[in-house]
Scaffold this motif. Structure first.
Motif: not given
Length: 181
Positions: A8, A18, A21-26, A28-29, A136, A157
Motif C-alpha cells: 500500500t 498520511k 490515516l495509517i494509524c486510523e486504518w490500523l 480499525h482492522l 505500507v 494499492t
C-alpha cells in the motif's frame, strides 16, 4: 487488506494526514488484528546496514522471533551480503504464526539505491499476506520501486494527494463536528 496486495503506497505532500490515516486504518482492522511493525525513517537511515538493523528491530517489536538470525548476522565481524540478510528475514516472516503489517513512514528520505533494492527484494519474495507480511509505505513522492509491475500484477494499492483531500462537505463536517465551530 485486499487479497494479493503486497504494497500500500500513500504518497502526498506534508500535512495531508498520511501517518494519521495509517494509524486510523490500523486501529480499525478486523479482529484478530495482525501484528504491526512501524519504522519511521530519517535521512541517517540511508546506510543499508543501519536500515536493515532498524528494520529488524521494528519487525521484532511485532514478533520477537522474527530476525533473530538476521540480528546475529548483522553483528558478525564479516558482514554477509544484503541478500542473505534479507532472505533470512523473509524466511522468518514466512514462518511467523500471525501475519504482520510493516509500515515504512517518511520513505521519501531514503535515497540509497541499495535500500530501494532491498525493499524491492522484500516485495518480490514475501509470501502472501495471509502467510506473511503486507508493506505500507508513506512518502511525499513516489519511490523508485517497481510500482508499474506491482500495479500490473494487482499487488499495489495506491492513495495520493487527491484521495486524501477533503471535499467542501467533509471540511464543513470536520470544522463543525470535530472542532465545534
Amino acid at each position: 487488506l485486499r487479497q494479493g496486495r503486497r504494497l500500500t503506497l500513500i504518497s502526498a505532500p506534508a500535512g495531508y494526514g498520511k501517518t494519521t490515516l495509517i494509524c486510523e486504518w490500523l486501529a480499525h482492522l478486523a479482529s484478530p488484528a495482525p501484528n504491526v511493525a512501524w519504522l519511521s525513517l530519517d535521512s541517517d537511515d540511508n546506510d543499508p546496514l543501519r536500515f536493515l538493523t532498524y528494520l529488524t528491530a521494528a519487525l521484532q517489536s511485532a514478533d520477537p522471533a522474527i530476525g533473530q538470525t538476521t540480528q546475529g548476522m548483522l553483528g558478525a565481524p564479516q558482514q554477509p551480503a544484503l541478500e542473505a540478510l534479507l532472505t533470512s528475514l523473509v524466511n522468518d516472516i514466512a514462518a511467523a504464526p500471525q501475519p504482520l503489517i510493516l509500515v515504512l513512514d517518511d520513505y521519501h528520505v531514503i535515497e540509497a539505491p541499495a535500500i530501494h533494492q532491498a525493499v524491492t527484494f522484500l516485495l518480490d519474495h514475501l509470501p502472501p499476506f495471509e502467510q506473511g507480511m503486507h508493506l505500507v509505505v508513506a512518502t511525499r513522492s513516489d519511490p523508485p520501486l517497481p510500482l508499474a509491475r506491482l500495479r500490473g500484477r494487482g499487488q499495489l494499492t495506491e492513495l495520493y494527494q487527491a484521495d486524501l483531500r477533503f471535499t467542501p462537505e467533509e471540511t464543513a463536517g470536520f470544522l463543525n463536528e470535530t472542532m465545534g465551530l
